[in-house]
Enzyme design. Sequence first.
Site, PDB file in Angstrom:
ATOM      1  N   MET A 115      50.652  73.250  49.255  1.00  0.00           N
ATOM      2  CA  MET A 115      50.660  74.620  48.727  1.00  0.00           C
ATOM      3  C   MET A 115      49.408  74.809  47.876  1.00  0.00           C
ATOM      4  O   MET A 115      49.135  74.001  46.998  1.00  0.00           O
ATOM      5  CB  MET A 115      51.906  74.883  47.870  1.00  0.00           C
ATOM      6  N   HIS A 116      48.657  75.868  48.176  1.00  0.00           N
ATOM      7  CA  HIS A 116      47.462  76.112  47.370  1.00  0.00           C
ATOM      8  C   HIS A 116      47.141  77.585  47.188  1.00  0.00           C
ATOM      9  O   HIS A 116      46.334  77.954  46.348  1.00  0.00           O
ATOM     10  CB  HIS A 116      46.243  75.413  48.002  1.00  0.00           C
ATOM     11  N   ARG A 117      47.776  78.459  47.964  1.00  0.00           N
ATOM     12  CA  ARG A 117      47.420  79.878  47.896  1.00  0.00           C
ATOM     13  C   ARG A 117      47.862  80.484  46.560  1.00  0.00           C
ATOM     14  O   ARG A 117      48.972  80.220  46.095  1.00  0.00           O
ATOM     15  CB  ARG A 117      48.037  80.655  49.056  1.00  0.00           C
ATOM     16  N   ASP A 131      51.301  76.396  53.187  1.00  0.00           N
ATOM     17  CA  ASP A 131      50.824  77.776  53.185  1.00  0.00           C
ATOM     18  C   ASP A 131      49.384  77.837  53.714  1.00  0.00           C
ATOM     19  O   ASP A 131      48.685  78.822  53.554  1.00  0.00           O
ATOM     20  CB  ASP A 131      50.934  78.416  51.794  1.00  0.00           C
TER      21      ASP A 131
END
Length: 366
Positions: free
Chosen positions: A209-211, A283
């Site tokens: 997850m990075h967004r 994501d």
Amino acid sequence: MYTITLIAGARPNFMKIAPIIHALEKARQEGAELSYRLVHTGQHYDKNMSSSFFEQLSIPQPNINLECSGGSQAEQTASILLAFEKELKANPADLVLVVGDVTSTMACALVAKKLNTKVAHVEGGIRSGDMTMPEEINRIVTDSIADYFFTTSELANQNLKAEGIKEHQLFLVGNTMIDTLLKNKSRFLKPKIWDDLNLKSKDYLVLTMHRPANVDAEQKLEEMLREILLQTRDMPIIFPAHPRTKSILSRLDIKDQRLHVIEPLSYLDFNYMVENAKAVITDSGGITEEASIMNVPCLTLRDNTERPETIDLGTNELVGTNPQNLKSYLDKLFNSQWKQTQTIPFWDGNTAKRIVKVITKNFIKN
């Protein structure tokens, strides 16, 4: 001599540009009158997210690193604009080739056009329809000024035609990231975490997850992680965390022996983990492509995607950003009801060859 400047700046760029470099080298060996210069903008600076890629993917060291790391989106864009303008003035090119949808892609395309240099966009035309994503803005700006488009799908061509791009500017070639994946599949490396945790194939999950929409709001990130832990039975969850995400995670009070937050993995290590995972929860857009080709179930924590072929023909499902959506998808996974991947046209490992063939046949004046 036809000169090409290749732009790489962030992790996804390296996977996309490596096979193009290899195809250009082969064309030169076969007598093509061309040369290339590799410019690394320095947008990503973590070793596992940048420098190790040159070594693992057999890319030559860049001719220059512009060292434009850190800062806000605006600061980074400005830094790349200034540095690349000096670079391109000092080393003019017939073509600037940009890949993907990161800040470097947009900024370098803009500089090139202002200096009256032709621009080719590899992966042009993909759209999520989500203008809250910095990547969507980068795509639209880049495609509005590029001269040539190397596209991954017929849908991307349709998107560009709807925006006024002419047929002769479009080249449906496939996906260079899949070139890299297929070439390196036999070279994947078992990372240290595998033995440290005594992992077994198809008996753990990979999470990324990075967004900003998922990780910037601490409460939202915490809710998503708690729901993932609640719905994944007793499976270990391996979470290679982007430095920015890791900083936010450190402020949350989530303690669970099944959740293993680790440093970012190199390309060969990470894909070993994906190939052997029960599923990937992510994501990221690029990971949905790789998981689909490896026939690994993929749950995407987004409300939209610019890669619909991974849903229509691959193993990807769009779960959304509401944590409550997870249960039904994970039930399907654990009940062995997940779909199998199908053939995605042109995602066959030969995309870079097709790109270089277009350049040598169409762009170089004999």
